[in-house]
Enzyme design. Structure first.
Site, short mmCIF file in Angstrom:
data_model
loop_
_atom_site.label_atom_id
_atom_site.label_comp_id
_atom_site.label_asym_id
_atom_site.label_seq_id
_atom_site.Cartn_x
_atom_site.Cartn_y
_atom_site.Cartn_z
N LYS A 179 1.62 -7.93 -31.56
CA LYS A 179 2.42 -6.73 -31.44
C LYS A 179 2.97 -6.35 -32.82
O LYS A 179 2.99 -7.21 -33.69
CB LYS A 179 3.55 -6.94 -30.45
CG LYS A 179 4.51 -8.06 -30.84
CD LYS A 179 5.74 -8.03 -30.02
CE LYS A 179 6.67 -6.95 -30.50
NZ LYS A 179 7.98 -7.44 -30.92
N ASP B 99 1.28 -10.15 -25.46
CA ASP B 99 2.69 -9.90 -25.19
C ASP B 99 3.22 -11.23 -24.70
O ASP B 99 2.94 -11.64 -23.57
CB ASP B 99 2.86 -8.82 -24.11
CG ASP B 99 4.32 -8.44 -23.96
OD1 ASP B 99 5.14 -9.35 -23.79
OD2 ASP B 99 4.64 -7.24 -24.02
N HIS B 100 3.96 -11.92 -25.56
CA HIS B 100 4.25 -13.32 -25.22
C HIS B 100 5.12 -13.46 -23.97
O HIS B 100 5.17 -14.52 -23.37
CB HIS B 100 4.80 -14.09 -26.43
CG HIS B 100 6.24 -13.83 -26.73
ND1 HIS B 100 6.68 -12.73 -27.42
CD2 HIS B 100 7.35 -14.54 -26.43
CE1 HIS B 100 7.99 -12.77 -27.52
NE2 HIS B 100 8.43 -13.87 -26.93
N HIS C 192 7.71 -5.99 -24.02
CA HIS C 192 8.09 -7.09 -23.12
C HIS C 192 8.74 -6.59 -21.82
O HIS C 192 8.36 -7.00 -20.73
CB HIS C 192 9.07 -8.03 -23.82
CG HIS C 192 8.58 -8.54 -25.14
ND1 HIS C 192 7.27 -8.86 -25.37
CD2 HIS C 192 9.23 -8.80 -26.31
CE1 HIS C 192 7.13 -9.30 -26.62
NE2 HIS C 192 8.31 -9.26 -27.21
C1 BG6 Z 1 9.74 -10.64 -30.31
C2 BG6 Z 1 10.65 -9.70 -31.04
O1 BG6 Z 1 8.63 -9.96 -29.79
O2 BG6 Z 1 10.45 -11.24 -29.24
C3 BG6 Z 1 11.87 -10.42 -31.57
O3 BG6 Z 1 9.94 -9.11 -32.14
C4 BG6 Z 1 12.56 -11.15 -30.44
O4 BG6 Z 1 12.77 -9.52 -32.20
C5 BG6 Z 1 11.57 -12.00 -29.66
O5 BG6 Z 1 13.57 -11.97 -31.02
C6 BG6 Z 1 12.22 -12.57 -28.43
O6 BG6 Z 1 11.38 -13.49 -27.82
P1 BG6 Z 1 11.95 -14.61 -26.86
O7 BG6 Z 1 10.75 -15.32 -26.35
O8 BG6 Z 1 12.84 -15.48 -27.72
O9 BG6 Z 1 12.72 -13.91 -25.81
#
Ligand code: BG6
Length: 509
Positions: free
Chosen positions: A168, A197-198, A260
């Site tokens: 992304k 999209d993790h 997300h």
């Molecule tokens: C990322 C964003 O995609 O997701 C970051 O670019 C954010 O800004 C992060 O901190 C949050 O991921 P998670 O898994 O910690 O909720």
């Protein structure tokens, strides 16, 4: 049947399947994501015996490293970010032997030729026929150029499979998204493109489908007759850290909500898929995003809200305001808090708003989905107002993963008094193990060729279509209309006032 770990059968299949031998070619290999997430995830997969029997990682970037230096850097990364429980140095060293590196520059034909030769050399070490998985872990500005260069130099195809994982952000607005898509589709087919999209790799996000479609008790309630509204929140206590340069051009709406939270929304709101095939699930997800009513310019302020943090304190320590952060414009009007209201024009959801919000520098890290049910139709116990507190179903995505149902019960005693109580399911307590990092699941799926948990182009496009008018209006107005909140608080007072006229309030996670 496509594999999605939503029922024991498909979970069984998952464990039996092992990806075909392949080489993973990562662009941007000297970057942070590779050290923090990708290599630790690959190491964990190797320890669980889930990587292909013959496999290699070829890293590349402009940084002038060689195999030894890359291995040394990744060893240090594993020591810092990896799960080395039960591992000894020998296992790590064995894993590192599958890692290779070559410096490359996509603008230099000679260098791309060298990259191709090196890739073929590595493939010969471990494969009978080349299966290629590319991972674009670079700044988004070069995604399309890399793809075009891969094509130009005959690297983008092979006798086996060829797939590309794209990090992304996928575009910065509708137009740039379409342009990026067009250029990628000139090199790869949609089926070969894995937009990561993790959030989709998180166990609790995958569990939304199981909750909804493996249980008979929720689905009958999952509609406008019983649900008043839904809140989807991703709260973070961290600020922008060293990512100010990136974040200041992006902001919370693009960074978290467009990708997300829209993915989470689509899983919550979609119709039941006809099967667990990737296509069936992704069709339903896209359909519901397309059913969201477009935002008219004059409605923007009632449907979207933005704010920025000022200095404050988190966990007892002082933290700077956003404009004082490294590599952030001191006059920046970039939002670090964003909220949108989505109205879904469908039979199921007519009149049921979905509120999506995300922010940095809130008091704590918590991502959750809260389904607020309508009150009981007749206030039998309501004379004292105690019946007003409605039922809620809370899906806790992180950090304390689980599900809570909030309902009212009788307080013990001779009189009739009610109190809110919880029915709790806790992942850790029930399954006795921590959820694996999302990148493990997603890397493995890409190797297996299962795109279920990746974002399809049409959904990404539909989400940009909805959000672009908001982004344009914010951009045009700059700091005018931007609200502020002190770091370490739950956001600006405006956010509460924004919701109040509808008789609703944000839940504090
Ligand atoms: C990322 C964003 O995609 O997701 C970051 O670019 C954010 O800004 C992060 O901190 C949050 O991921 P998670 O898994 O910690 O909720």
């Amino acid at each position: 049947m496509s594999r999605l770990s939503v029922n024991p059968l498909s979970e069984g299949l998952r464990l039996e399947r092992r990806p075909e031998p392949s080489v993973l070619l990562i662009f941007g290999a000297s970057g942070d994501l590779v050290a923090r997430k990708l290599v630790p995830a690959l190491y964990s997969l190797s320890q669980q015996n889930l990587l292909p029997a013959r496999w290699a990682l070829l890293g590349t970037s402009r940084t002038d490293w060689d195999d030894d230096r890359f291995r040394a850097e990744m060893k240090a990364a594993l020591e810092k970010f990896g799960d080395l429980q039960g591992s000894d140095g020998a296992l790590v060293d064995e894993f590192l032997k599958s890692l290779f590196y070559i410096r490359s520059d996509t603008e230099d034909a000679q260098s791309m030729g060298d990259l191709k030769s090196r890739l073929e050399e590595v493939e010969k070490l471990c494969l009978d026929r080349p299966n290629r998985l590319f991972y674009l872990s670079t700044p988004p500005s070069v995604f399309a150029t890399i793809a075009e260069q891969l094509k130009e130099h005959g690297i983008a195809r092979s006798d086996g499979f060829t797939r590309v994982i794209v990090e992304k952000p996928f575009g910065t607005d509708l137009q740039s998204m379409r342009e990026l898509n067009r250029r990628l589709l000139a090199v790869f087919d949609e089926e070969q493109i894995y937009r990561i999209d993790h959030y989709l790799g998180k166990e609790t996000v995958q569990n939304i489908l199981v909750m909804r479609f493996a249980n008979a008790i929720y689905e009958p309630l999952w509609n406008r007759h019983y649900i008043d509204h839904v809140q989807i929140t991703a709260a973070e206590s961290i600020g922008v850290g060293k990512r100010g340069g990136y974040y200041d051009r992006v902001g919370a709406l693009r960074d978290m909500i467009q990708n997300h939270l829209f993915q989470v929304f689509s899983l919550m709101a979609m119709e039941p898929p006809v099967s667990l095939q990737a296509g069936a699930i992704r069709d339903e997800k896209t359909k519901v995003v397309r059913a969201v009513r477009p935002v008219a310019v004059e409605e923007i302020d009632s449907l979207a809200l933005r704010a920025q943090y000022t200095s404050g304190s988190i966990e007892g320590g002082p933290v700077p305001g956003y404009r004082e952060e490294e590599r952030v414009d001191p006059d920046s009007s970039t939002e670090t808090y964003a909220a949108v209201k989505l109205r879904v024009d469908s039979w199921r959801w007519a009149g049921v708003p979905f509120y999506l919000r995300s922010a940095k520098r809130l008091p704590r890290r918590a991502s959750e989905v809260v389904v607020h049910f309508k009150p009981a139709p007749h206030a039998l116990f309501g004379a004292d107002g105690s019946n007003r507190d409605t039922n809620r179903l809370i899906l806790r995505i992180q950090p304390d993963e689980g599900v809570t149902v909030k309902f009212r019960a009788k307080l013990p005693g001779q009189d009739l008094r009610l109190r809110g109580v919880n029915m709790d399911f806790d992942y850790g307590a029930s399954f006795g193990r921590k959820s694996a990092d999302a990148y493990q699941r997603l890397l493995l799926d890409a190797m297996l060729g299962d795109p279920t948990l990746f974002a399809r182009g049409d959904l990404v496009e539909a989400s940009w279509e909805l959000l672009t008018p908001i982004l344009e209006s914010w951009q045009e107005r700059g700091a005018k209309g931007l609200a502020y909140y002190e770091a370490g608080t739950w956001g600006p007072a405006e956010a509460d006032r924004w919701l109040a006229p509808e008789g609703r309030a944000w839940r504090r996670p």
